[in-house]
Design a protein around this motif. Structure first.
Motif, PDB file in Angstrom:
ATOM      1  N   LYS A  30      -1.771  -1.467  -2.255  1.00 41.98           N
ATOM      2  CA  LYS A  30      -2.584  -1.049  -1.111  1.00 41.98           C
ATOM      3  C   LYS A  30      -1.768  -1.176   0.165  1.00 41.98           C
ATOM      4  O   LYS A  30      -1.124  -2.207   0.392  1.00 41.98           O
ATOM      5  CB  LYS A  30      -3.845  -1.919  -1.021  1.00 41.98           C
ATOM      6  N   ASP A  31      -1.779  -0.109   0.970  1.00 36.97           N
ATOM      7  CA  ASP A  31      -1.043  -0.148   2.236  1.00 36.97           C
ATOM      8  C   ASP A  31      -1.958   0.227   3.389  1.00 36.97           C
ATOM      9  O   ASP A  31      -3.094   0.662   3.198  1.00 36.97           O
ATOM     10  CB  ASP A  31       0.172   0.798   2.183  1.00 36.97           C
ATOM     11  N   THR A  32      -1.443   0.043   4.585  1.00 35.25           N
ATOM     12  CA  THR A  32      -2.175   0.398   5.809  1.00 35.25           C
ATOM     13  C   THR A  32      -1.497   1.570   6.499  1.00 35.25           C
ATOM     14  O   THR A  32      -1.427   1.627   7.723  1.00 35.25           O
ATOM     15  CB  THR A  32      -2.239  -0.806   6.760  1.00 35.25           C
ATOM     16  N   SER A  77      -7.683   7.177  -0.791  1.00 39.24           N
ATOM     17  CA  SER A  77      -7.013   7.174   0.513  1.00 39.24           C
ATOM     18  C   SER A  77      -7.925   7.735   1.587  1.00 39.24           C
ATOM     19  O   SER A  77      -8.786   8.587   1.316  1.00 39.24           O
ATOM     20  CB  SER A  77      -5.720   8.000   0.439  1.00 39.24           C
ATOM     21  N   SER A 103      -2.834  -2.855  -8.451  1.00 38.09           N
ATOM     22  CA  SER A 103      -3.019  -1.960  -7.320  1.00 38.09           C
ATOM     23  C   SER A 103      -1.978  -2.229  -6.247  1.00 38.09           C
ATOM     24  O   SER A 103      -1.536  -3.363  -6.051  1.00 38.09           O
ATOM     25  CB  SER A 103      -4.427  -2.118  -6.733  1.00 38.09           C
ATOM     26  N   THR A 148      -4.161   2.562  -7.911  1.00 36.53           N
ATOM     27  CA  THR A 148      -4.534   1.583  -8.926  1.00 36.53           C
ATOM     28  C   THR A 148      -4.100   2.060 -10.302  1.00 36.53           C
ATOM     29  O   THR A 148      -4.387   3.198 -10.687  1.00 36.53           O
ATOM     30  CB  THR A 148      -6.055   1.351  -8.919  1.00 36.53           C
ATOM     31  N   GLU A 171      -0.233  -4.787   0.104  1.00 39.05           N
ATOM     32  CA  GLU A 171      -0.740  -5.792  -0.825  1.00 39.05           C
ATOM     33  C   GLU A 171      -0.557  -5.293  -2.255  1.00 39.05           C
ATOM     34  O   GLU A 171      -0.986  -4.192  -2.605  1.00 39.05           O
ATOM     35  CB  GLU A 171      -2.221  -6.075  -0.567  1.00 39.05           C
ATOM     36  N   THR A 213      -3.783   3.773   1.974  1.00 39.19           N
ATOM     37  CA  THR A 213      -3.874   4.314   0.618  1.00 39.19           C
ATOM     38  C   THR A 213      -3.861   3.166  -0.383  1.00 39.19           C
ATOM     39  O   THR A 213      -3.155   2.171  -0.188  1.00 39.19           O
ATOM     40  CB  THR A 213      -2.696   5.268   0.336  1.00 39.19           C
ATOM     41  N   THR A 214      -4.659   3.327  -1.446  1.00 36.75           N
ATOM     42  CA  THR A 214      -4.672   2.354  -2.543  1.00 36.75           C
ATOM     43  C   THR A 214      -4.461   3.104  -3.851  1.00 36.75           C
ATOM     44  O   THR A 214      -5.246   3.988  -4.201  1.00 36.75           O
ATOM     45  CB  THR A 214      -6.002   1.587  -2.602  1.00 36.75           C
TER      46      THR A 214
END
Length: 612
Positions: A536-538, A590, A534, A599, A520, A596-597
């Motif tokens: 953001k991943d999974t 993270s 930001s 920003t 995202e 992990t995000t």
């Protein structure tokens, strides 16, 4: 203010304590005594009324049982006259009214002449209703229109288990409460007299205690001003007298000690105060005696006196003992713990034993020098050289190996030779990327990469970032979404450099997100005048132990895997420098195996000069 100080003196406090003790004791006694007396008087008053009511009920029962059932009969007048004489002559309670009622609640007789008009009327009191229902315990206290408290009692008149009427008594309790008030006044007079006597005795007793203390206080003030020739008078052999004697002895000893040490302290203080290095002096047992102001600043503490060198510098006792026994001068690096997020300071600690002729070591001198910046630069230089050497050695070794293989005959085999040439080309491109990143970092460090700010449409910029990586996203079946708040449109920034930051973040997210994951890219408004972008991943996440160094140059969480994926280890460092050049900052959050995000916080308002 003087009044407040007066009440803080010991003499006044003692007097107040004595007076309060007597006051509390007498209040407790008075409350108990008056409460008991009031209860006793009330109980006696109530019992007298109950006895009168019960007796009148028994006498009236026979008379009421002989009445005809219908009113207006000639027998009614005779009964009323008889009951009237009964309640007015045979029964009398001070300031009380007695009524006799028939079974319907009508008044047949009353003891007060002023209430003769009540005869023949119905008494609707609650206690009367309860008495006519054969409830014998009917008592209540009321306050009439004149403010006089009265006791009300109603008793049923029973004849042959049948309710034939009721007795109603209303008696004033004015005399009872007057008696209680007189007792209260007598008690208050006695209490005030006792408090007055207690105050006088308290003053006399407190004076005998406070006068010697005042003398000690005056002498202590004189000693503090340097007057050691006065003595405190000893007025007795009690605890205060012993204290005065010890104080006089202490004054004499203090005078001798100050005279002997004052000159030496003057010399030592002058030397230590003008030194740029930190100095700590300890005796032969390793106990700290003196430190200068610079040492306190370096060690970030002022509770140094009386502690051992080992505790002060967190060193093993064996090292200090060896030094005190005559070891050569030695120097060690000492780390100072700092509060918050500040980096630790590094000090060079040099210890030198002090020798006294024919007596061995008599003390130790520790000198502190701040080498934090020097060591930090040296460590950065070593790490940088080591990292660059390591990053270049691997591709150079590979190129050399494949070049030698081509020279040994692999070139004759076309397919194998092309594969080896491809490997050499990839490794060469990898070195070019590394050198390019190093040059970029160098320009950012030396402020040789000026920002070219322009109005940038943030939603379009983020959509373009997602489009650039559409092939890699489809290849790993990763779903990417872009979410931008409606209030965010145009922002002044260097589009090329911010694109480089976002490309690095999205590239890392794709690398470390498993197939079928989700990424995202979002932008939101932050007050005042800032936006947060930001990514953001999974993905696989980052261990907590590595979060603090993730932005360091050449730092990799999984070195082998990162290198195989083509990274140089400088992407996040470059991203941080670019964001800092824009006046913002970058953060990373993270969880291992959770995602992990990253920003990026950027200001939305810049000066006119920066927009050029």
């Amino acid at each position: 203010m003087n009044g407040i100080r007066f009440f803080r003196t010991i003499q006044v406090k003692l007097i107040i304590i004595y007076v309060l003790l007597i006051l509390i004791a007498m209040q407790l006694i008075g409350v108990y005594f008056i409460s008991t007396m009031k209860t006793s008087l009330t109980s006696t008053f109530t019992n007298n009324m109950n006895e009168q009511a019960n007796l009148l009920s028994q006498i009236s029962a026979q008379t009421l049982s002989n009445q005809p059932d219908q009113p207006g009969n000639t027998g009614d007048q005779t009964t009323e006259e008889y009951l009237g004489v009964l309640v007015s002559s045979l029964f009398s309670i001070s300031e009380a009214e007695i009524q006799i009622l028939d079974a319907s609640g009508k008044v047949l007789a009353t003891s007060l002449q002023s209430h003769q008009s009540y005869i023949g009327k119905k008494n609707t009191s609650l206690v009367v209703s309860r008495a006519l229902q054969n409830i014998r315990d009917n008592e209540e206290e009321i306050i009439d229109e004149d403010g006089i408290r009265k006791k009300v009692i109603a008793k049923p008149i029973v004849y042959s288990d049948k309710i034939v009427g009721a007795v109603y008594l209303v008696a004033s309790m004015k005399e009872l409460y007057s008696t209680v008030d007189r007792i209260n006044r007598i008690f208050m007079s006695g209490m005030l007299l006792a408090l007055g006597l207690t105050g006088v005795l308290g003053i006399l007793l407190a004076t005998t205690i406070t006068n010697p203390i005042k003398a000690l206080t005056r002498q202590a003030a004189a000693v503090a001003e340097g007057q050691f020739d006065q003595r405190v008078p000893i007025l007795g052999n009690d605890e205060i007298g012993r204290l005065s004697e010890v104080f006089n002895d202490m004054t004499m000893r203090l005078r001798d000690a100050l005279s002997a040490n004052e000159e030496e302290k003057e010399k030592i203080s002058s030397i230590l105060a003008n030194m740029s290095d930190g100095v700590v002096a300890a005796d032969e047992r390793g106990v700290v005696m003196i430190t200068n102001r610079r040492a306190q600043e370096m060690l970030r503490r002022d509770d140094y006196e009386g502690i051992r060198l080992g505790d002060l510098f967190s060193m093993e006792e064996s090292q200090i003992t060896a030094l005190l026994r005559g070891g050569d001068q030695s120097a060690v690096l000492y780390q100072v713990q700092t509060e918050g997020d500040e980096e630790e300071e590094l000090l060079r600690l040099t210890m030198t034993p002090i020798h006294r002729r024919d007596q061995g070591i008599s003390g130790t001198i520790a000198v502190l020098q701040d080498v934090t910046e020097q060591e930090r630069l040296e460590q950065s230089r070593r790490e940088f050289v080591a990292n660059v050497s390591h990053e270049l050695r691997t591709p150079l070794t590979t190129i050399k190996s494949y070049a030698e293989a081509l020279d040994d005959g692999a070139m004759d085999e076309r397919e194998l030779g092309q594969r080896f040439v491809g490997v050499i080309r990839n490794e060469t491109e990898r070195m070019i990327r590394l050198v390019t990143d190093l040059l970029h970092l160098s320009r950012l460090d030396s402020n040789q990469a000026p920002l070219r700010r322009q109005q940038t449409n943030v939603p379009d910029m983020l959509e373009e970032v997602a489009d650039r990586f559409s092939f890699q996203l489809r290849k790993k079946a990763i779903r990417a979404t872009v979410r931008v708040e409606d209030s965010i449109t145009l922002v002044w920034l260097d589009r090329d450099q911010i694109d480089q930051v976002l490309d690095n973040l999205v590239s890392n997210a794709i690398k470390y997100t498993l197939d079928g994951g989700h990424i995202e890219i979002a932008a939101r408004k932050i007050e005042p005048a800032s936006i947060a972008i930001s990514v953001k991943d999974t993905g696989i996440g980052i261990p907590k132990r590595d979060l603090g160094r993730i932005f360091d140059r050449f730092y990799r969480v999984d070195k082998a895997r990162s290198r195989n994926m083509g990274g140089t280890g400088l992407g996040l460092s470059i991203a941080r420098e670019i964001v800092k050049a824009h006046g913002g900052h970058i953060t990373l959050d993270s969880e291992l195996n959770e995602g992990t995000t990253v920003t990026v916080i950027l200001p939305t308002q810049v000066s006119g000069g920066e927009r050029a």
